[in-house]
Design a protein around this motif. Structure first.
Motif, PDB file in Angstrom:
ATOM      1  N   VAL A  43      12.519   2.262   4.007  1.00 16.68           N
ATOM      2  CA  VAL A  43      11.765   2.503   2.770  1.00 16.68           C
ATOM      3  C   VAL A  43      12.717   2.375   1.592  1.00 16.68           C
ATOM      4  CG1 VAL A  43      10.346   4.146   1.485  1.00 16.68           C
ATOM      5  CG2 VAL A  43      10.234   4.093   3.997  1.00 16.68           C
ATOM      6  N   MET A  44      12.390   1.479   0.644  1.00  7.60           N
ATOM      7  CA  MET A  44      13.224   1.313  -0.544  1.00  7.60           C
ATOM      8  C   MET A  44      12.481   1.605  -1.844  1.00  7.60           C
ATOM      9  SD  MET A  44      15.797  -1.894   0.220  1.00  7.60           S
ATOM     10  CE  MET A  44      16.692  -1.587  -1.311  1.00  7.60           C
ATOM     11  N   GLY A  45      11.194   1.890  -1.762  1.00 12.15           N
ATOM     12  CA  GLY A  45      10.436   2.240  -2.948  1.00 12.15           C
ATOM     13  C   GLY A  45      10.616   3.705  -3.305  1.00 12.15           C
ATOM     14  N   GLY A  46      10.401   4.029  -4.580  1.00  9.88           N
ATOM     15  CA  GLY A  46      10.576   5.396  -5.038  1.00  9.88           C
ATOM     16  C   GLY A  46       9.357   6.274  -4.859  1.00  9.88           C
ATOM     17  N   ALA A  47       8.217   5.706  -4.431  1.00 13.86           N
ATOM     18  CA  ALA A  47       6.981   6.491  -4.317  1.00 13.86           C
ATOM     19  C   ALA A  47       6.199   6.085  -3.074  1.00 13.86           C
ATOM     20  CB  ALA A  47       6.124   6.305  -5.569  1.00 13.86           C
ATOM     21  N   PRO A  48       6.761   6.283  -1.879  1.00 14.14           N
ATOM     22  CA  PRO A  48       6.071   5.835  -0.662  1.00 14.14           C
ATOM     23  C   PRO A  48       4.978   6.790  -0.217  1.00 14.14           C
ATOM     24  CG  PRO A  48       8.146   6.878  -0.082  1.00 14.14           C
ATOM     25  CD  PRO A  48       8.087   6.857  -1.588  1.00 14.14           C
ATOM     26  N   ALA A  49       3.985   6.225   0.486  1.00  8.61           N
ATOM     27  CA  ALA A  49       2.982   7.008   1.211  1.00  8.61           C
ATOM     28  C   ALA A  49       3.052   6.537   2.656  1.00  8.61           C
ATOM     29  CB  ALA A  49       1.588   6.794   0.627  1.00  8.61           C
ATOM     30  N   THR A  50       3.635   7.349   3.534  1.00  3.48           N
ATOM     31  CA  THR A  50       3.925   6.908   4.896  1.00  3.48           C
ATOM     32  C   THR A  50       3.594   7.997   5.915  1.00  3.48           C
ATOM     33  OG1 THR A  50       6.234   7.653   4.675  1.00  3.48           O
ATOM     34  CG2 THR A  50       5.765   5.335   4.199  1.00  3.48           C
ATOM     35  N   ARG A  51       3.507   7.572   7.158  1.00  2.00           N
ATOM     36  CA  ARG A  51       3.230   8.477   8.282  1.00  2.00           C
ATOM     37  C   ARG A  51       4.102   8.064   9.464  1.00  2.00           C
ATOM     38  NH1 ARG A  51      -2.604  10.155  10.899  1.00  2.00           N
ATOM     39  NH2 ARG A  51      -1.949  10.246  13.095  1.00  2.00           N
ATOM     40  N   GLU A  52       4.745   9.031  10.099  1.00  2.00           N
ATOM     41  CA  GLU A  52       5.524   8.863  11.327  1.00  2.00           C
ATOM     42  C   GLU A  52       6.650   7.846  11.199  1.00  2.00           C
ATOM     43  OE1 GLU A  52       3.924  10.707  14.919  1.00  2.00           O
ATOM     44  OE2 GLU A  52       2.679   8.903  14.875  1.00  2.00           O
ATOM     45  N   THR A  53       7.273   7.782  10.033  1.00  2.00           N
ATOM     46  CA  THR A  53       8.428   6.899   9.896  1.00  2.00           C
ATOM     47  C   THR A  53       9.694   7.525  10.475  1.00  2.00           C
ATOM     48  OG1 THR A  53       8.699   7.726   7.634  1.00  2.00           O
ATOM     49  CG2 THR A  53       7.558   5.621   7.905  1.00  2.00           C
ATOM     50  N   ASP A  54       9.784   8.849  10.504  1.00  2.00           N
ATOM     51  CA  ASP A  54      10.999   9.494  11.018  1.00  2.00           C
ATOM     52  C   ASP A  54      11.264   9.142  12.477  1.00  2.00           C
ATOM     53  OD1 ASP A  54      11.535  10.638   8.608  1.00  2.00           O
ATOM     54  OD2 ASP A  54      11.013  12.684   9.177  1.00  2.00           O
ATOM     55  N   LEU A  55      10.198   9.003  13.281  1.00  2.00           N
ATOM     56  CA  LEU A  55      10.396   8.730  14.709  1.00  2.00           C
ATOM     57  C   LEU A  55      10.983   7.341  14.955  1.00  2.00           C
ATOM     58  CD1 LEU A  55       8.033   6.669  15.979  1.00  2.00           C
ATOM     59  CD2 LEU A  55       6.612   8.683  15.659  1.00  2.00           C
ATOM     60  N   LEU A  56      11.005   6.498  13.899  1.00  2.00           N
ATOM     61  CA  LEU A  56      11.524   5.142  14.040  1.00  2.00           C
ATOM     62  C   LEU A  56      13.029   5.055  13.830  1.00  2.00           C
ATOM     63  CD1 LEU A  56       8.713   3.285  12.077  1.00  2.00           C
ATOM     64  CD2 LEU A  56       8.935   3.541  14.547  1.00  2.00           C
ATOM     65  N   ASP A  57      13.660   6.140  13.406  1.00  2.00           N
ATOM     66  CA  ASP A  57      15.113   6.112  13.239  1.00  2.00           C
ATOM     67  C   ASP A  57      15.790   5.954  14.599  1.00  2.00           C
ATOM     68  OD1 ASP A  57      15.174   6.286  10.514  1.00  2.00           O
ATOM     69  OD2 ASP A  57      15.376   8.463  10.458  1.00  2.00           O
ATOM     70  N   PRO A  58      16.918   5.245  14.635  1.00  2.00           N
ATOM     71  CA  PRO A  58      17.573   4.983  15.918  1.00  2.00           C
ATOM     72  C   PRO A  58      17.991   6.232  16.691  1.00  2.00           C
ATOM     73  CG  PRO A  58      18.388   3.473  14.250  1.00  2.00           C
ATOM     74  CD  PRO A  58      17.530   4.473  13.529  1.00  2.00           C
ATOM     75  N   ASP A  59      18.168   7.370  15.993  1.00  2.00           N
ATOM     76  CA  ASP A  59      18.588   8.583  16.701  1.00  2.00           C
ATOM     77  C   ASP A  59      17.410   9.390  17.237  1.00  2.00           C
ATOM     78  OD1 ASP A  59      17.873   9.206  13.996  1.00  2.00           O
ATOM     79  OD2 ASP A  59      18.791  11.180  14.247  1.00  2.00           O
ATOM     80  N   LYS A  60      16.176   8.928  17.018  1.00  2.00           N
ATOM     81  CA  LYS A  60      15.008   9.652  17.515  1.00  2.00           C
ATOM     82  C   LYS A  60      14.610   9.123  18.885  1.00  2.00           C
ATOM     83  CE  LYS A  60      14.740  12.063  13.754  1.00  2.00           C
ATOM     84  NZ  LYS A  60      15.865  11.489  12.988  1.00  2.00           N
ATOM     85  N   MET A  61      13.955   9.988  19.679  1.00  2.00           N
ATOM     86  CA  MET A  61      13.792   9.685  21.102  1.00  2.00           C
ATOM     87  C   MET A  61      12.661   8.721  21.438  1.00  2.00           C
ATOM     88  SD  MET A  61      10.807  11.334  22.192  1.00  2.00           S
ATOM     89  CE  MET A  61      11.106  11.618  23.913  1.00  2.00           C
TER      90      MET A  61
END
Length: 333
Positions: A43-61
């Motif tokens: 995400v590079m925008g200053g005003a995102p509307a998102t869902r479940e992006t955290d689980l996509l980080d490489p350190d997530k299971m």
């Protein structure tokens, strides 16, 4: 060999579905994967509307996801992923936790709440049902322009929309982009008809005007949607290459170059610019460094072209004083 569509569905292992509501002036686009896809996002925008992006980080299971949603509706549109989850659960698809199945469906939304459509939807917004309908219709062919998540999209000067494009690397990996163009700025040089993406155009895919010989200072003047109005370009970049989550993250980062090339400008304070990436894993990388580097470059190129196609294919919304479409002014017949 299957004929290339110049769509993200040239990547084997995924399908796309659209649903929209012409009275609402908004819609939903869904990508479904035949098998869980390794995925990430940036995400590079200053005003995102998102869902479940955290689980996509490489350190997530989470090892893979089952779908991605690109929707209208701003934060209200985040209900769309619930509809997609409902459809996938009915098909017996999801992340298994003992007897439970949990479909993993990340999402990003655009702001299309003041485009002229009727947003007086009552207690609950309609995006859950639109998400379900889009998932139910998913297939290899789909409409571009004023369709799905791009139905209500606008840019600074012309109607935005849903765009897609694909490319093949020298090693044979396919990469494709799917984008909802709702940018705060412009996809065209000056007042048009040339697109900022014109230098990368393939086969007249967005009008055949190419790139002008010279872009003077007047044509470089900045235009954007007036006042503190959120705007967003959201995208999915997919490939048949077998990638790790870390590589998928790097692909998402590199793909943002496509936004920077196709729009003047992107990644602003009121933007929600977000790119998802997904790897269906059909083709392993042989020469990892060389093949992955080329993949990131062509992914950004495909996204650049897809943005121009989204504006080129769009038609004006059926409302009084609706924003004109590029085709209204420059179509060659």
């Amino acid at each position: 060999m299957t004929q290339r569509r110049n769509l993200i569905t040239d990547v084997p292992g995924l399908r796309i579905g659209n649903a929209q509501d012409s009275a609402l002036g908004s819609g939903v686009t869904v990508a479904l994967f035949d098998a869980p896809a390794v995925a990430s996002a940036f995400v590079m925008g200053g005003a995102p509307a998102t869902r479940e992006t955290d689980l996509l980080d490489p350190d997530k299971m989470a090892p893979g996801i089952h779908g991605v949603v690109l929707s209208g509706g701003s934060a209200f549109g985040l209900d769309a992923a619930s509809g997609v989850q409902a459809y996938l659960r009915e098909q017996g698809i999801g992340f298994a936790v003992r007897d439970a199945l949990v479909p993993l469906v990340p999402q990003a939304c655009i702001f299309d709440l003041i485009n002229g459509g009727n947003k007086d939807w009552g207690r609950y917004p309609p995006y859950r049902e639109l998400g379900y309908d889009a998932a139910r219709q998913a297939g290899p062919d789909f409409e571009l322009g004023t369709a799905g998540g791009g139905y209500g999209a606008t840019t600074a000067n012309f109607k935005g929309g849903l765009g897609s494009a694909s490319a093949v690397t020298s090693a044979g990996h396919t990469v494709g982009a799917l984008v909802v163009v709702n940018s705060i700025a412009s996809a065209v040089i000056g007042n048009g008809p040339h697109f900022w993406a014109g230098a990368l155009e393939e086969g007249g895919e967005f009008g055949g005007y190419g790139h002008p010989e010279r872009v003077d200072a007047q044509k470089r003047q900045l235009v954007w949607k007036g006042g503190p109005q959120p705007a967003t370009t959201i995208a999915l970049v997919a490939t048949d290459a077998a990638l790790t989550k870390a590589q998928a993250k790097r692909l998402a980062i590199a793909s943002h170059a496509g936004l920077a090339r196709a729009l003047r400008f992107s990644h602003a304070l009121f933007d929600g610019d977000t790119i998802f990436t997904a790897a269906t894993g059909r083709r392993p990388l042989q020469d990892e460094a060389a093949e992955f580097t080329e993949l990131t470059a062509l992914a950004a190129d495909a996204l650049t072209r897809a943005i121009a196609r989204g504006v080129y294919e769009a038609t004006a919304l059926p409302y009084p004083d609706a924003q004109p479409a590029w085709r209204d002014r420059f179509s060659r017949g």
